[in-house]
Write a protein that holds these residues in place. Structure first.
Motif, PDB file in Angstrom:
ATOM      1  N   TRP A   1       9.434  15.455   5.768  1.00  0.00           N
ATOM      2  CA  TRP A   1       8.934  14.819   6.989  1.00  0.00           C
ATOM      3  C   TRP A   1       7.451  14.472   6.829  1.00  0.00           C
ATOM      4  O   TRP A   1       7.010  13.379   7.192  1.00  0.00           O
ATOM      5  CB  TRP A   1       9.103  15.720   8.199  1.00  0.00           C
ATOM      6  N   ARG A   2       6.684  15.429   6.320  1.00  0.00           N
ATOM      7  CA  ARG A   2       5.237  15.226   6.194  1.00  0.00           C
ATOM      8  C   ARG A   2       4.934  14.071   5.244  1.00  0.00           C
ATOM      9  O   ARG A   2       4.073  13.228   5.530  1.00  0.00           O
ATOM     10  CB  ARG A   2       4.572  16.519   5.716  1.00  0.00           C
ATOM     11  N   ARG A   3       5.636  14.024   4.101  1.00  0.00           N
ATOM     12  CA  ARG A   3       5.390  12.947   3.139  1.00  0.00           C
ATOM     13  C   ARG A   3       5.743  11.581   3.724  1.00  0.00           C
ATOM     14  O   ARG A   3       5.122  10.573   3.398  1.00  0.00           O
ATOM     15  CB  ARG A   3       6.199  13.198   1.860  1.00  0.00           C
ATOM     16  N   ALA A   4       6.746  11.558   4.618  1.00  0.00           N
ATOM     17  CA  ALA A   4       7.154  10.285   5.222  1.00  0.00           C
ATOM     18  C   ALA A   4       6.287   9.894   6.417  1.00  0.00           C
ATOM     19  O   ALA A   4       6.444   8.797   6.972  1.00  0.00           O
ATOM     20  CB  ALA A   4       8.614  10.369   5.656  1.00  0.00           C
TER      21      ALA A   4
ATOM     22  N   LEU B   1       6.376  11.464   9.251  1.00  0.00           N
ATOM     23  CA  LEU B   1       7.093  11.848  10.474  1.00  0.00           C
ATOM     24  C   LEU B   1       6.672  13.264  10.810  1.00  0.00           C
ATOM     25  O   LEU B   1       7.429  14.232  10.647  1.00  0.00           O
ATOM     26  CB  LEU B   1       8.608  11.738  10.255  1.00  0.00           C
ATOM     27  N   TRP B   2       5.469  13.382  11.340  1.00  0.00           N
ATOM     28  CA  TRP B   2       4.849  14.696  11.475  1.00  0.00           C
ATOM     29  C   TRP B   2       3.877  14.688  12.655  1.00  0.00           C
ATOM     30  O   TRP B   2       3.421  13.641  13.095  1.00  0.00           O
ATOM     31  CB  TRP B   2       4.103  15.061  10.182  1.00  0.00           C
ATOM     32  N   LEU B   3       3.578  15.874  13.147  1.00  0.00           N
ATOM     33  CA  LEU B   3       2.640  16.004  14.255  1.00  0.00           C
ATOM     34  C   LEU B   3       1.274  15.444  13.852  1.00  0.00           C
ATOM     35  O   LEU B   3       0.726  15.803  12.811  1.00  0.00           O
ATOM     36  CB  LEU B   3       2.508  17.483  14.638  1.00  0.00           C
ATOM     37  N   GLY B   4       0.739  14.543  14.663  1.00  0.00           N
ATOM     38  CA  GLY B   4      -0.566  13.943  14.383  1.00  0.00           C
ATOM     39  C   GLY B   4      -0.504  12.662  13.593  1.00  0.00           C
ATOM     40  O   GLY B   4      -1.543  12.042  13.334  1.00  0.00           O
ATOM     41  N   SER B   5       0.705  12.224  13.194  1.00  0.00           N
ATOM     42  CA  SER B   5       0.812  10.967  12.451  1.00  0.00           C
ATOM     43  C   SER B   5       0.496   9.789  13.361  1.00  0.00           C
ATOM     44  O   SER B   5       0.730   9.839  14.572  1.00  0.00           O
ATOM     45  CB  SER B   5       2.209  10.824  11.850  1.00  0.00           C
ATOM     46  N   CYS B   6      -0.049   8.726  12.779  1.00  0.00           N
ATOM     47  CA  CYS B   6      -0.515   7.568  13.544  1.00  0.00           C
ATOM     48  C   CYS B   6       0.368   6.365  13.229  1.00  0.00           C
ATOM     49  O   CYS B   6       0.324   5.847  12.101  1.00  0.00           O
ATOM     50  CB  CYS B   6      -1.970   7.248  13.201  1.00  0.00           C
ATOM     51  N   TRP B   7       1.121   5.908  14.206  1.00  0.00           N
ATOM     52  CA  TRP B   7       2.023   4.777  14.014  1.00  0.00           C
ATOM     53  C   TRP B   7       1.555   3.622  14.886  1.00  0.00           C
ATOM     54  O   TRP B   7       2.020   3.442  16.010  1.00  0.00           O
ATOM     55  CB  TRP B   7       3.453   5.178  14.349  1.00  0.00           C
TER      56      TRP B   7
ATOM     57  N   ALA C   1       5.981  -1.065   2.417  1.00  0.00           N
ATOM     58  CA  ALA C   1       7.056  -0.655   1.514  1.00  0.00           C
ATOM     59  C   ALA C   1       7.399   0.829   1.609  1.00  0.00           C
ATOM     60  O   ALA C   1       8.585   1.182   1.612  1.00  0.00           O
ATOM     61  CB  ALA C   1       6.681  -1.031   0.075  1.00  0.00           C
ATOM     62  N   PRO C   2       6.421   1.771   1.727  1.00  0.00           N
ATOM     63  CA  PRO C   2       6.788   3.190   1.797  1.00  0.00           C
ATOM     64  C   PRO C   2       7.631   3.543   3.037  1.00  0.00           C
ATOM     65  O   PRO C   2       8.302   4.572   3.037  1.00  0.00           O
ATOM     66  CB  PRO C   2       5.428   3.902   1.849  1.00  0.00           C
ATOM     67  N   ASN C   3       7.582   2.701   4.071  1.00  0.00           N
ATOM     68  CA  ASN C   3       8.339   2.984   5.293  1.00  0.00           C
ATOM     69  C   ASN C   3       9.723   2.342   5.301  1.00  0.00           C
ATOM     70  O   ASN C   3      10.488   2.546   6.249  1.00  0.00           O
ATOM     71  CB  ASN C   3       7.559   2.501   6.524  1.00  0.00           C
ATOM     72  N   GLN C   4      10.046   1.569   4.278  1.00  0.00           N
ATOM     73  CA  GLN C   4      11.250   0.754   4.342  1.00  0.00           C
ATOM     74  C   GLN C   4      12.540   1.515   4.075  1.00  0.00           C
ATOM     75  O   GLN C   4      13.623   0.934   4.153  1.00  0.00           O
ATOM     76  CB  GLN C   4      11.111  -0.446   3.397  1.00  0.00           C
ATOM     77  N   ARG C   5      12.435   2.807   3.766  1.00  0.00           N
ATOM     78  CA  ARG C   5      13.663   3.602   3.699  1.00  0.00           C
ATOM     79  C   ARG C   5      13.970   4.256   5.040  1.00  0.00           C
ATOM     80  O   ARG C   5      15.012   4.870   5.210  1.00  0.00           O
ATOM     81  CB  ARG C   5      13.521   4.682   2.624  1.00  0.00           C
ATOM     82  N   LEU C   6      13.055   4.138   5.999  1.00  0.00           N
ATOM     83  CA  LEU C   6      13.226   4.773   7.304  1.00  0.00           C
ATOM     84  C   LEU C   6      14.042   3.899   8.245  1.00  0.00           C
ATOM     85  O   LEU C   6      14.060   2.670   8.122  1.00  0.00           O
ATOM     86  CB  LEU C   6      11.862   5.039   7.956  1.00  0.00           C
ATOM     87  N   THR C   7      14.690   4.548   9.196  1.00  0.00           N
ATOM     88  CA  THR C   7      15.218   3.847  10.370  1.00  0.00           C
ATOM     89  C   THR C   7      14.647   4.544  11.588  1.00  0.00           C
ATOM     90  O   THR C   7      14.652   5.785  11.665  1.00  0.00           O
ATOM     91  CB  THR C   7      16.752   3.846  10.408  1.00  0.00           C
TER      92      THR C   7
ATOM     93  N   ARG D   1       0.849  -1.200   0.000  1.00  0.00           N
ATOM     94  CA  ARG D   1       0.000   0.000   0.000  1.00  0.00           C
ATOM     95  C   ARG D   1       0.879   1.242   0.000  1.00  0.00           C
ATOM     96  O   ARG D   1       1.782   1.377   0.821  1.00  0.00           O
ATOM     97  CB  ARG D   1      -0.905  -0.037   1.242  1.00  0.00           C
ATOM     98  N   SER D   2       0.595   2.184  -0.884  1.00  0.00           N
ATOM     99  CA  SER D   2       1.559   3.253  -1.168  1.00  0.00           C
ATOM    100  C   SER D   2       1.362   4.530  -0.370  1.00  0.00           C
ATOM    101  O   SER D   2       2.303   5.310  -0.224  1.00  0.00           O
ATOM    102  CB  SER D   2       1.502   3.603  -2.665  1.00  0.00           C
ATOM    103  N   GLU D   3       0.157   4.774   0.176  1.00  0.00           N
ATOM    104  CA  GLU D   3      -0.064   6.064   0.825  1.00  0.00           C
ATOM    105  C   GLU D   3       0.719   6.150   2.144  1.00  0.00           C
ATOM    106  O   GLU D   3       0.982   5.143   2.792  1.00  0.00           O
ATOM    107  CB  GLU D   3      -1.558   6.313   1.084  1.00  0.00           C
TER     108      GLU D   3
END
Length: 653
Positions: A105-108, A110-116, A146-152, A39-41
């Motif tokens: 940050w917002r596209r990844a 990593l932003w205020l209000g993001s849900c992890w 997949a969209p998160n797999q560049r993150l550490t 899922r890409s979003e």
């Protein structure tokens, strides 16, 4: 001083341990949450209004934690990291990042209000830190989507002084070396900042008490303490910091006097705080080893103005939602219930809790009380099904002296009057006799109660919370429950899920093993994967109450060792006698499954037939019958009398 020879639970784990946790999370993401890894979003970001519901309960702690976040960001900013503080629901309530990269940050996400959360994002560091309650790094392809797999991402849970989860601190970057070991130092820095926030919160929480900073070496007591201990006015240990809790030290000593734990009297401790705060040499009595303490004196409380007469309604105060957050766990339905409860508390609305027997209705009601402005006032619980019909009127409304034969000489206050200013919890409201329904309706309408034998009404102000496992609408249709009272009681209805429906069963199991293990053995008790699998697959007709009993028994049988399948009861293995289906715990009416083939059809149908079948299934043991139907013995006896059901053991008596 060596507090504990084993590795503290907060230490950096070996890579295989992380790999095992991550692999289990990936399996849950596939099998339980049914997520699409492609899922890409990006992660969902809450609206300003929705985010406010998560930030408001955290405001005080956010102010305390901000200093630690800024220190951490200063250390890792040039390496391209962002710092997030999330609540226990995985929502980012605070954020520090380089503003030059705000769009990135917002596209990844990593932003205020993001849900992890694991339910939405699958395997990620914040979700695992919340679920496993331990520090962890999730690096690159270890992320599920997949969209998160560049993150550490390196995340560390933060705990309240009583050991409950409070928040998660996370450091994430969009670019980093492929080698996972490159993140070990970052994880240590996040851990240090989390501990800084944790300790600052501890000191703030107990600013009006003596606090001991303990260290094994005198040279380090002022700069690097091993942990902190708060004392009450009588010199009893009232709380310990998370660093000591992780080392397994002093957990069993909470509530004991300082003299029973260390070779110092409370007067000596207070004197050390009063005269310059010099390091105090102390001996830890359980091991006979030495440590040193720096004692911070209590801050004086502001002098209060003369107290005014207590108003009929409690003054509004700051809301503490920790109790509701803790009981909501990580189940989406329970989290929704907690948010709705916070919105309607202190609004003068009656609240109805629906759920199967054992699903935690009273615990949820108590948590609502603790989160309300009435929390300093009484919480009075009444089980309407457990009180004989002849006594329920006097129990609820009270009575004057001489009101009836056997009455106390000075009379008695009823439960409603006892709850004045606080919360009245009426459990099993569906079992309240109709005559009492009429009187209760009058109390709610007129906000006053008249004790038996009295002509003088007493004004009452209560937050009313009711609970039932029965369908009140169906009872209204059958003429068994007053329609006007039904509308009075269900201003707000919250449905508590059965244990088999909850998404956080694994977390509940671990939490109970931790909490009850601390009570039984002074430490958390482990569980084998085989036993965990049996518990997760079982249907739990008795819900959380049954789970608690099963785990407590298993821990006792294991002697504190890891809970294995052989310590679990037969029904959990699937080999025990069949239990009544969960539907019978919701209502006696209409449950016709497994009716005795020899019973006439007209007798088998309805409530009488269900009760009769249950009694036969349990060889007329009323206690076991009551447990299987999710009601108390008094209700079973009352229904037996109502429907002329007589035990074969009493025939001919």
């Amino acid at each position: 001083m060596q507090w504990n020879t084993s590795m503290p639970s907060g230490s950096v784990p070996a890579v295989p341990a992380d790999v095992a946790l991550i692999e289990r999370s990936r399996q849950r993401s596939f099998e339980l949450h049914r997520l699409d890894p492609g899922r890409s979003e990006p992660p969902r970001v809450l609206t300003t209004t929705a985010l406010k519901d998560h930030r408001e309960p955290m405001e005080r702690f956010m102010r305390i934690a901000r200093g630690g976040m800024e220190t951490l960001f200063g250390q890792i900013r040039d390496a391209g990291y962002v710092v997030l503080l999330t609540d226990t629901h995985g929502v980012a309530v605070d954020f520090i990042g380089n503003p030059l990269f705000d769009q990135d940050w917002r596209r990844a996400g990593l932003w205020l209000g993001s849900c992890w959360t694991e339910e939405k994002e699958g395997t990620c560091a914040v979700a695992l830190a919340n679920l496993e309650q331990r520090a962890i790094t999730v690096h690159h392809a270890e992320h599920f989507r997949a969209p998160n797999q560049r993150l550490t991402c390196s995340a560390v849970p933060i705990f309240a002084p009583d050991g409950r989860p409070l928040a998660v601190l996370d450091a994430s970057a969009m670019e980093s070396p492929d080698d996972r070991r490159s993140q070990h130092l970052v994880l240590q820095m996040v851990r240090s900042a989390a501990r800084m926030a944790e300790d600052a919160n501890f000191l703030h929480e107990f600013e009006h008490h003596h606090v001991l900073r303990l260290a094994r070496r005198r040279d380090f007591v002022e700069v690097s303490a091993d942990g902190m201990v708060a004392l009450d006015e009588a010199g009893r240990i009232m709380a310990i910091s998370q660093s000591l809790r992780e080392q397994g030290v002093l957990i069993a000593d909470v509530g004991r006097s300082i003299e029973a734990v260390f070779d110092q009297r409370f007067e000596q401790v207070a004197d050390a705080a009063q005269h310059g705060g010099y390091p105090l040499a102390m001996r830890y009595l359980p091991t006979g080893t030495q440590c040193f303490a720096l004692v911070r004196p209590p801050r004086r409380r502001p002098i209060a103005a003369p107290a005014a007469p207590r108003p009929a309604a409690p003054a509004a105060g700051p809301v503490d939602v920790d109790a509701l957050q803790a009981i909501a766990g990580h189940d989406p339905q329970m989290q929704t219930n907690a948010r709705q409860a916070l919105r309607v508390l202190d609004k003068g609305l009656a609240i109805l809790l629906r759920g199967e027997s054992g699903s935690g209705k009273e615990a949820f009601a108590k948590a609502m009380h603790e989160a309300s402005a009435r929390r300093a006032q009484p919480f009075v619980a009444v089980n309407c099904a457990a009180i004989p019909e002849t006594l329920i009127e006097s129990e609820l409304f009270g009575y004057r002296e001489g009101a009836f034969t056997g009455a106390r000489a000075k009379g008695a206050r009823g439960k409603i009057a006892q709850a004045h200013g606080g919360t009245l919890f009426l459990d099993e409201i569906g079992d309240m006799p109709q005559a009492m329904q009429t009187r209760l309706l009058r109390v709610l309408a007129e906000r006053e109660v008249t004790p038996l034998g009295s002509e003088q009404p007493i004004a009452v102000d209560v937050q009313l919370i009711c609970a039932t496992h029965r369908d009140l609408r169906e009872m209204v249709a059958q003429g068994q429950f007053r329609l006007d009272l039904f509308y009075r009681l269900n201003s707000v209805t919250l449905a508590l899920p059965a244990l088999r429906e909850r998404a956080d069963k694994a977390l509940l199991i671990d939490r109970l093993l931790h909490e009850d293990g601390q009570q039984l053995y002074g430490r958390a008790v482990a569980i084998t994967e085989a036993a965990r699998g049996l518990l997760l697959r079982y249907d739990w007709p008795g819900n959380i109450r049954q789970l608690k009993n099963v785990l407590r028994t298993a821990m006792a049988l294991s002697g504190g060792e890891a809970v294995a399948p052989e310590y679990l009861p037969a029904e959990v293995h699937g080999s025990g006698p069949p239990l009544l289906p969960p539907e019978r715990m919701l209502s006696l009416g209409g449950a016709e499954a497994d009716i005795d083939a020899e019973m006439p059809l007209h007798e088998a149908k309805g409530e009488r037939g269900t009760l009769l079948q249950a009694l036969k299934a349990h060889q007329w043991n009323v206690t076991e019958t009551a447990r299987s139907l999710g009601m108390c013995r008094a209700t079973v006896y009352r229904h037996m009398q109502k429907w002329d059901i007589v035990s074969p053991n009493r025939l001919g008596h």
